[in-house]
Every structure is written in structure tokens, then in C-alpha cells.
Design a protein around this motif. Structure first.
Motif, PDB file in Angstrom:
ATOM      1  N   SER A   1       0.832  -1.197   0.000  1.00 34.88           N
ATOM      2  CA  SER A   1       0.000   0.000   0.000  1.00 34.88           C
ATOM      3  C   SER A   1       0.869   1.250   0.000  1.00 34.88           C
ATOM      4  CB  SER A   1      -0.985   0.001   1.161  1.00 34.88           C
ATOM      5  OG  SER A   1      -0.301   0.102   2.366  1.00 34.88           O
ATOM      6  N   GLY A   2       2.068   1.142   0.596  1.00 33.82           N
ATOM      7  CA  GLY A   2       3.024   2.245   0.517  1.00 33.82           C
ATOM      8  C   GLY A   2       3.409   2.515  -0.920  1.00 33.82           C
ATOM      9  N   LEU A   3       3.673   1.450  -1.643  1.00 28.59           N
ATOM     10  CA  LEU A   3       4.027   1.584  -3.062  1.00 28.59           C
ATOM     11  C   LEU A   3       2.906   2.268  -3.829  1.00 28.59           C
ATOM     12  CD1 LEU A   3       5.732   0.789  -5.621  1.00 28.59           C
ATOM     13  CD2 LEU A   3       4.371  -1.273  -5.705  1.00 28.59           C
ATOM     14  N   LEU A   4       1.677   1.841  -3.583  1.00 28.50           N
ATOM     15  CA  LEU A   4       0.548   2.393  -4.328  1.00 28.50           C
ATOM     16  C   LEU A   4       0.361   3.875  -4.030  1.00 28.50           C
ATOM     17  CD1 LEU A   4      -2.022  -0.525  -4.146  1.00 28.50           C
ATOM     18  CD2 LEU A   4      -0.727   0.232  -6.130  1.00 28.50           C
ATOM     19  N   SER A   5       0.494   4.258  -2.757  1.00 25.26           N
ATOM     20  CA  SER A   5       0.265   5.677  -2.464  1.00 25.26           C
ATOM     21  C   SER A   5       1.414   6.534  -2.992  1.00 25.26           C
ATOM     22  CB  SER A   5       0.013   5.903  -0.978  1.00 25.26           C
ATOM     23  OG  SER A   5       1.223   5.892  -0.284  1.00 25.26           O
ATOM     24  N   GLU A   6       2.641   6.026  -2.920  1.00 27.23           N
ATOM     25  CA  GLU A   6       3.765   6.777  -3.496  1.00 27.23           C
ATOM     26  C   GLU A   6       3.615   6.897  -4.998  1.00 27.23           C
ATOM     27  OE1 GLU A   6       5.325   8.224  -0.471  1.00 27.23           O
ATOM     28  OE2 GLU A   6       6.517   8.465  -2.285  1.00 27.23           O
ATOM     29  N   SER A   7       3.113   5.833  -5.607  1.00 25.31           N
ATOM     30  CA  SER A   7       2.956   5.867  -7.059  1.00 25.31           C
ATOM     31  C   SER A   7       1.976   6.967  -7.443  1.00 25.31           C
ATOM     32  CB  SER A   7       2.469   4.516  -7.587  1.00 25.31           C
ATOM     33  OG  SER A   7       1.098   4.337  -7.296  1.00 25.31           O
ATOM     34  N   GLY A   8       0.969   7.201  -6.577  1.00 26.17           N
ATOM     35  CA  GLY A   8       0.015   8.268  -6.842  1.00 26.17           C
ATOM     36  C   GLY A   8       0.709   9.598  -7.019  1.00 26.17           C
ATOM     37  N   LYS A   9       1.717   9.869  -6.153  1.00 30.50           N
ATOM     38  CA  LYS A   9       2.440  11.145  -6.264  1.00 30.50           C
ATOM     39  C   LYS A   9       3.230  11.222  -7.557  1.00 30.50           C
ATOM     40  CE  LYS A   9       3.089  11.231  -1.298  1.00 30.50           C
ATOM     41  NZ  LYS A   9       4.060  10.943  -0.266  1.00 30.50           N
TER      42      LYS A   9
ATOM     43  N   LEU B   1      -0.010  -5.614  -8.941  1.00 32.22           N
ATOM     44  CA  LEU B   1       0.182  -5.180 -10.320  1.00 32.22           C
ATOM     45  C   LEU B   1      -1.121  -4.645 -10.888  1.00 32.22           C
ATOM     46  CD1 LEU B   1       2.439  -8.042 -11.711  1.00 32.22           C
ATOM     47  CD2 LEU B   1       3.081  -5.660 -11.467  1.00 32.22           C
ATOM     48  N   GLU B   2      -2.217  -5.328 -10.563  1.00 35.70           N
ATOM     49  CA  GLU B   2      -3.511  -4.875 -11.091  1.00 35.70           C
ATOM     50  C   GLU B   2      -3.888  -3.503 -10.541  1.00 35.70           C
ATOM     51  OE1 GLU B   2      -5.864  -8.329 -10.381  1.00 35.70           O
ATOM     52  OE2 GLU B   2      -4.723  -9.343 -11.955  1.00 35.70           O
ATOM     53  N   GLN B   3      -3.653  -3.309  -9.241  1.00 34.87           N
ATOM     54  CA  GLN B   3      -3.932  -2.008  -8.639  1.00 34.87           C
ATOM     55  C   GLN B   3      -3.077  -0.920  -9.282  1.00 34.87           C
ATOM     56  OE1 GLN B   3      -5.616  -0.665  -5.756  1.00 34.87           O
ATOM     57  NE2 GLN B   3      -6.951  -2.385  -6.156  1.00 34.87           N
ATOM     58  N   LEU B   4      -1.786  -1.247  -9.442  1.00 35.39           N
ATOM     59  CA  LEU B   4      -0.861  -0.267 -10.009  1.00 35.39           C
ATOM     60  C   LEU B   4      -1.249   0.056 -11.449  1.00 35.39           C
ATOM     61  CD1 LEU B   4       1.624   1.313  -9.139  1.00 35.39           C
ATOM     62  CD2 LEU B   4       3.025  -0.459 -10.168  1.00 35.39           C
TER      63      LEU B   4
END
Lengths: 123, 712
Positions: B299-307, B451-454
Motif C-alpha cells: 500500500s506504501g508503493l501504491l500511495s507513493e505511485s500516486g504522487k 500489479l492490477e492495482q498499479l
């Protein structure tokens, strides 16, 4: 003699008519390049009416070119602008006056008579 | 042992024993010794007879069998197997005249006591006792359901051992061992609830016993209580540190012993109940912690990816940094093949957690830019998430030859296993996000949903940026168009105005005096409408300039009152007032000079006055212009149709109108531009209205002009 530099035929015709009725001899150039050719060829008008014609900046190039040429820089220029930015253009280009389109007849005649055969303003 | 203990004797009473010996006298002698115990004895002289007797016994139980090895018709060993089959519980002893270590060991392995022929009653009783003990141990082992805890009593003195067992009888089942070796064997076999052991014993003493027992994992949890004499302080400490749970002092106090054993046993039982759960829980806990940590990372990866993906509106989504973050989080490699939107070229982005694999992939990407046919193929096949192999693609005829060559090239670099997620939004395909692993490597847990979320975020970012570009492009096109349109619309206005004005001048000369008024009125009308048209086109032009941020101001010292009077005069001259049917009243100071833009100020006054006349319903219009402290205050009041309360805020919006298009004309731009001008001059504008009664527009302009940052 007034040289009118205006590409719109209707507009040029109207300006010519009203000025001729006041007694001024009129010559016309269809665009900036045409005007330069006439001037380089020896024509020396007593006043130039130059359309600035946004977005086309023929008027700018012409005025800049005239300023750069010693033999031509004394000719009085009145700019015709389509919007209220005329004053800015007038100051930048060092012209004598500007008129906003659509030009008011009274203002036109007053301005022309004021600057006919006068010198260019010093920079 | 001259006599068997009472306990033992009592147990023997219930036993049935088979004696097989061809020596009738020996057999009779044994029977005589065992008689007093009340055992049921069956004798046989030979194997054959033994079999016959067994056959006759049929369903009945045999507890012990003592078989002479050297029988006339064969060895006793063959009978052993038959006995074991018919009576699995039977405890066996084979009497042999040749005892050696090997035979003893073999016997022990088969759980058969190999003994020499008993020659005295004592030996007979000893044999029985041994068989009974063994039998009892087996019974205990078979009987796990007993509530009574089992204690293994290790004491080399038989009398002491019996005494201890007797004292524990009420609460515990007991099994005796008389030396360390058999204690170990019994502990392993029977898994008692507690072991009670003497410290001083021949052979494997108590200390060694503790040490050995603690080494066997299966039984290292069994509590050991040691029996020691007084004065063995050092020994006791040593034994406790070696793993014994407790000790009792000799002479043993029975109550104390029972109490200690009871505590230890219940403690052990509780632990035993929890133990399997604890280890399962421990396993579950470990995996739970690992799971939580992993989800946190993901979830850290996903939120950072948002930025990274959603930066400033006009920026490109950060796909490469997102890929890098992905591979650093889950390892392995990843790629994004981007084939859209329409205004962007196809792109292949790669990243790998290992530096050399990263190098290899980047190398591949630069040599093999995305091919249209590969993209085409992906469009049709990758509509859903897929796990696939490059090696399979390399042999798949549905791919083009060149695409297959690319797959081969990747396989040659060591990559094989892929998981691809399409970048698909609302039917538009933007490409594919693929996880790429080397041959033999598997994807980490939870990687596929990640991967799907990303992929979803990446798709949104790409689509978002594209839609924004489309929208700004559309706006720019519109504004450019409006700009050109307004310029073109203005062009005929010039000759139009010039000619009519020229005509108006000449009227007295060309028109008969009695027609002059009429013709003059008509030319006025024409000029007025030219003005209206000019104003409309200027508004249009101004609006596009405002939108493009080109609505500029030039500040000089301007007299507001002069402008108001001039505008009023112009409207009068041009017949605007007469046309509207309104009278105009001015309450204007002599002079009110401020730092403003002359042309814009004039535009402002013109807008307000023309609105007042338009909506004024032919009733009087008042203009007031006075100084108010550091400001000039201008208000224009009409007594016309008014504005509804809910419309008051809206009317300053671009394109907004408070009235229907058909009845009042206009573009709906006037007030929008007016507001822009007021703000540009550093002022405020307000409106107050009572529908059907009046409307007042009030403008406040600072005499010093706008501050550095004009108020919004």
C-alpha cells in the motif's frame, strides 16, 4: 499626400474617400512589403496611416523598418489598431498617434490634420 | 526376591500363562511355584501340543507365554510368531540354554525376554514379576484414556520402588524401572506424565538420566523429580540446572511427593493442551506478521505511485520512476509498453531490481522499440490480466515473425515468466504493464493484485493527462477562433462607421431642409447600432483575452467624473437614451482623479449604463459618482425589471444571464468583463436588487489604483 497601408480593400476605400473629401491626396499600399517598396523607391508621404492588424504583425515590421532607415524615419505615422492595445504599440514603435477601430471620423480627421507634415517624435 | 509384593501378587491372580517345555519335570516345578498366585496355567509338551492347546483356547486370552527354545519338534521361535498373531497382547519369554549378547539383543528388539532356565523358585518368581511388569507397561501404554497421570518410578532398590509406587497409587498410575537404561526405554515408550528418579544408581545414574532424557526431543518436556539425600546441595543445583524440574529429600514425605507431582503434572498437561495451538499459532503469527508487513509495503508503493503518476496538471505521468519503485518493492523486473493516447508515440519502459538485469533490459528496449504489430496483437489478446511465458510466445504462430524474434531475444537474456495487466480505461487501450522474471524465479506473494492495482493507477494517470491535454487544446482552439472571429467581425465595422459618419456630416449639404431631421435620425440609428455591434465584438474579444490572460491594463491619472460625463453625453448624442425611453440623472463630483486605465474605465461606465438602459424598463436611471475616503464610489441605479435573489451571484459569471436570451439579447459577457475590469483596477463591485422595483450596481475604486497583487 497620405499613404494608407491597409490590406482590407473596403476599409482602405472608405479611408481614402473620407480623406479625399477633405482634400488630401491619397496613395495606397496593400501591405507592409508593398509600402516599403514604394518608400525605398523614393515615395515620401506627408503622413502614413498604418493598420496594425492583429494577429498579423505586418504593421510592426513596417514601423520598425522605417525607424531603422535614416531617410524614412521622419515620416509621421498614425497606427490603426483593432483593440485598446494601441497605445502600447504606439509607444513601443515610436509612432505619432494611434486610432482604435472602428475609427471615429471626427477623431480621424483631427489626428490627421494634427500630424500632417509634422516631424516624428523624438525617441 | 523371596516373595512378590502384594500388588504384584494381586495382579498375577488375573493372568493366564502358557508354559511350553518338553521337560515335564521342569514344567511341573514351575507350575508348583506359580500355583499360590492363582494364575491360570496351560502346559504343553511340544509345539504340536502347544498349537492344539491354543486351538482349544480359541478366543480366550493369553497374557504370558514361556517357551523353551529347544523343543523336540522344533524351536520355540516359530511358535512365537503364531502366538503373536493369535494373541497380539501376549508377553513372551523364551527360555534358552545358550544365552549370548546377540540373542539377548535380538530378543530385546522383538520385545521377547530371553532367559536362562529358572532353577529355583526365586528365579521363577522373578521371571513372572518381570513378565508382569512388562505386561503392565504395555497395558498402560495401551490405556491412554486413563485420568490418572502416569509416573515412571526409577529406583534400583525393588523394595523402595514398590514402596513409592504404593504411596502414589491413590492418585497416579505407576510404572517401575530399576535402572537408567530401562528408564530411558520406558520413558520413550510410555511418555509418562512425570519421572521420579533416584540420583544414585548403578550404571546410568540419575544425573546421566536427566541429561540423556533432556536430549530426546520427544520427551524433553516430561518433568523429572529427583530423589536425593541431605547434603547433596551441589548435586541438586547441578541437576536442576541440567533440566530436572524439582527434587525431594529422602526420606520421602509422601504428601509432599504427591503434591509436587500433582503440580508438575497439571502444569504439563495445560502446556500440552496449548502446545500444538501455540506452535500453530506461532506459525500463523509469523505468517500473519509477514502478511501485514507485505501489505504495508504494497500500500506504501501504491500511495507513493500516486504522487509520481499524478503531478501538476500539465505534466507527463511519471511512469519510469513508478516502474523503478515497483521493482524495488517486489523484486524482479517490470515493463510498461505504452501504445496510446493518440497524441503520444509508442514507448517501451523497463526496470529491474538487479543492476545488471536492468542494464540488459534497457539494452533490449533501445534495440527493440515497440512494433505496431506487437501492439496490435496485444490489443486483441491482452484484454485481461494474463500469466504467460516468453518461451511460449516465441513458438506461437499467432505472433509475427519479428515479434517472435523479440521474444527469443528476451529469453536469451534470461527472462521468461510474465504477468501482464492491460492498461484499459473505458474501452481505450493505453498499453500493458508486465512483471518480468528470470527463468525459474517465481513472483512474490500478493504481486498479482498489486500489479492490477498499479495498472489501474497508471491507466488513470495516462488517461487523465490525455483528457487534460484534449480539453486545453479544445479551449485554445476555441479562443483562437473567437479571437480571429472578433477581428474579422470588426473589419467591416470600420468602413461602415466611417461612411455613415461621413454621410451624417454631409447631410445638410445633400438633403432638403424638411427631410433633414428624418434622415439625420436614421443615420443616428445606424451609428448607434454600429456602436452596439462594436461593443458586442469587443466584449467577445475581451473575453477571449481574459481567458488567455492577456487582459492588460495601463495605468495613468484618470478623472472618473470626466469619463462619466463624457459617456453620458455620448449616449445622449447617439440617441441611446431616447431609444431606451429612459431619462438620466447625474450626481457627479466635479473631479475624481485616480490611478486607473482610461479605456477600461470608460468600458466599465459604458457597460453599466447600457445595462441600466437595457433593463431599465423606460424608467429613470441615476448615476452617482462621489469620493468615499480613499476610494471613488460609482453607482448606477435603474428602476427596471430587477434581478432575482438567486441570480445575483451568478450574473457576474462568464456567459451567465439572468434573463432569457430571446427577450433581452446580448452575449451575457458584459457583467463578466465589468467585474474583471473592476478587479483589475483594484476595486469591488456589488449589486443589490428588488425585482420589479430597482437594481443598483455599486463600484468602489481605490484612488491609488490596485495594490501590487490585485484583489481577486
Amino acid at each position: 499626400m497620405i499613404l494608407i497601408v491597409e490590406d482590407d480593400a473596403e476599409n482602405a476605400a472608405s479611408l481614402r474617400e473620407v480623406l479625399q473629401e477633405e482634400g488630401y491626396p491619397i496613395e495606397r499600399a496593400a501591405d507592409g512589403a508593398d509600402a516599403l517598396r514604394l518608400l525605398k523607391g523614393g515615395m515620401r508621404p506627408d503622413l502614413m496611416l498604418v493598420d496594425l492588424m492583429m494577429p498579423n504583425i505586418d504593421g510592426w515590421k513596417l514601423a520598425t523598418a522605417l525607424r531603422a532607415d535614416a531617410s524614412l524615419q521622419t515620416i509621421p505615422i498614425v497606427l490603426l489598431t483593432a483593440d485598446a492595445r494601441g497605445k502600447e504599440a504606439a509607444q513601443q514603435l515610436g509612432v505619432n498617434a494611434y486610432l482604435s477601430k472602428p475609427v471615429d471620423l471626427g477623431t480621424l480627421l483631427d489626428t490627421v490634420s494634427l500630424h500632417y507634415r509634422s516631424a516624428r517624435p523624438s525617441q | 526376591m523371596t516373595e512378590l509384593s502384594l500388588r504384584l501378587a494381586a495382579r498375577l491372580r488375573e493372568r493366564r500363562v502358557l508354559l511350553v517345555d518338553d521337560d515335564a519335570l521342569a514344567s511341573a516345578a514351575v507350575s508348583r511355584v506359580l500355583q499360590p498366585y492363582g494364575m491360570h496355567i496351560v502346559t504343553a509338551r511340544s509345539l504340536q501340543q502347544a498349537r492344539k492347546e491354543l486351538g482349544e483356547l480359541r478366543g480366550e486370552r493369553i497374557d504370558f507365554a514361556v517357551i523353551d527354545d529347544g523343543l523336540t519338534d522344533g524351536t520355540g521361535r516359530s511358535l512365537v510368531t503364531e502366538l503373536r498373531t493369535l494373541h497380539p497382547q501376549v508377553t513372551l519369554a523364551v527360555v534358552s540354554s545358550h544365552l549370548n549378547a546377540e540373542r539377548l539383543l535380538r530378543g530385546w528388539q522383538q520385545d521377547i525376554a530371553i532367559v536362562s532356565k529358572p532353577t529355583s523358585p526365586t528365579q521363577v518368581r522373578e521371571l513372572m514379576a518381570a513378565l508382569e511388569e512388562r505386561r503392565y507397561q504395555l497395558d498402560v501404554r495401551a490405556d491412554n484414556s486413563s485420568e490418572k497421570p502416569l509416573v515412571l518410578v526409577v529406583e534400583d532398590s525393588p523394595a523402595m520402588n514398590q514402596a513409592i509406587c504404593t504411596s502414589l497409587d491413590a492418585e497416579f498410575r505407576t510404572v517401575s524401572a530399576f535402572d537408567g537404561a530401562s528408564a530411558i526405554r520406558l520413558a520413550l515408550e510410555l511418555r509418562p506424565d512425570a519421572i521420579l528418579s533416584d540420583v544414585i544408581m548403578p550404571g546410568i545414574g540419575g544425573a546421566d538420566l536427566v541429561r540423556i532424557l533432556r536430549q530426546r526431543r520427544e520427551i524433553d518436556a516430561i518433568p523429572i523429580v529427583l530423589m536425593t539425600g541431605h547434603g547433596d546441595e551441589r548435586l541438586r543445583s547441578k541437576l536442576l540446572s541440567e533440566g530436572a524440574q524439582d527434587y525431594v529429600l529422602k526420606p520421602i514425605a509422601e504428601e509432599e511427593l504427591r503434591g509436587r507431582l500433582r503440580n508438575l503434572v497439571s502444569h504439563m498437561r495445560v502446556r500440552a493442551l496449548l502446545e500444538p495451538d501455540a506452535s500453530a499459532q506461532h506459525r500463523n503469527l509469523e505468517s500473519l506478521v509477514a502478511e501485514v508487513m507485505r501489505q504495508k509495503r504494497h500500500s506504501g508503493l501504491l500511495s507513493e505511485s500516486g504522487k509520481l503518476l499524478f503531478g501538476p496538471l500539465d505534466s507527463e505521468p511519471g511512469l519510469q520512476p513508478t516502474l523503478r519503485m515497483l521493482v524495488e518493492c517486489v523484486g524482479g523486473g517490470a515493463a510498461i509498453l505504452q501504445c496510446g493516447p493518440p497524441d503520444r508515440a509508442n514507448m517501451l519502459l523497463v526496470a529491474h531490481a538487479d543492476a545488471d538485469a536492468d542494464e540488459s533490459l534497457k539494452n533490449f528496449a533501445s534495440q527493440h522499440p515497440p512494433r505496431p504489430d506487437v501492439v496490435e496483437h496485444l490489443l486483441t489478446t491482452h484484454r485481461t490480466s494474463t500469466a504467460w511465458r516468453l518461451s511460449e510466445a516465441a513458438n506461437d504462430d499467432s505472433y509475427s515473425k519479428l515479434a517472435r524474434e523479440q521474444a527469443v531475444a528476451l529469453v536469451a537474456r534470461g527472462f521468461d515468466s510474465c504477468y501482464s495487466v492491460p492498461l484499459l480505461a473505458r474501452g481505450t487501450f493505453f498499453g500493458v504493464l508486465t512483471s518480468l522474471r528470470r527463468s525459474g524465479q517465481s513472483r512474490s506473494q500478493g504481486e498479482e493484485p498489486l500489479l492490477e492495482q498499479l495498472a489501474m493507477r497508471v491507466t488513470h494517470a495516462i488517461e487523465h493527462a490525455w483528457l487534460y491535454r484534449e480539453a486545453t487544446h479544445a479551449v485554445r482552439l476555441r479562443d483562437d477562433f473567437l479571437s480571429i472571429a472578433s477581428h474579422e467581425l470588426k473589419t467591416p465595422l470600420n468602413p461602415l462607421q466611417l461612411q455613415v459618419q461621413s454621410l451624417q456630416r454631409k447631410l445638410p449639404q445633400v438633403v432638403a431642409p424638411d427631410s433633414l431631421a428624418l434622415v439625420s435620425q436614421k443615420t443616428s440609428t445606424i451609428l448607434r447600432n454600429i456602436d452596439r455591434l462594436t461593443r458586442l465584438v469587443n466584449d467577445l474579444l475581451d473575453t477571449t483575452r481574459i481567458g488567455a490572460g492577456q487582459f492588460g491594463f495601463e495605468f495613468t491619472q484618470v478623472d472618473l467624473c470626466v469619463i462619466v460625463r463624457e459617456v453620458a453625453e455620448m449616449f445622449e448624442e447617439r440617441g441611446e437614451l431616447k431609444q431606451a425611453g429612459c431619462t438620466l440623472q447625474l450626481d457627479v463630483d466635479d473631479s475624481l482623479v485616480g490611478r486607473w486605465d482610461r479605456i477600461r474605465l470608460e468600458q466599465l461606465v459604458v457597460n453599466l449604463l447600457s445595462n441600466a438602459l437595457k433593463y431599465g424598463a423606460g424608467r429613470p436611471v441615476y448615476i452617482e459618482c462621489k469620493r468615499q475616503g480613499p476610494n471613488a464610489r460609482l453607482s448606477v441605479k435603474d428602476h427596471g425589471i430587477g434581478i432575482a435573489a438567486e441570480d445575483l451571484k451568478r450574473i457576474f459569471g462568464r456567459f451567465e444571464r439572468a434573463v432569457s436570451v430571446r427577450h433581452y439579447g446580448g452575449l451575457g459577457l458584459g457583467l463578466y468583463i465589468t467585474k474583471q475590469i473592476v478587479h483589475g483596477l483594484g476595486g469591488h463591485i456589488e449589486v443589490e436588487s428588488e425585482p420589479g422595483v430597482h437594481t443598483v450596481f455599486s463600484v468602489q475604486l481605490p484612488l491609488d489604483g490596485p495594490s501590487e497583487t490585485p484583489p481577486r
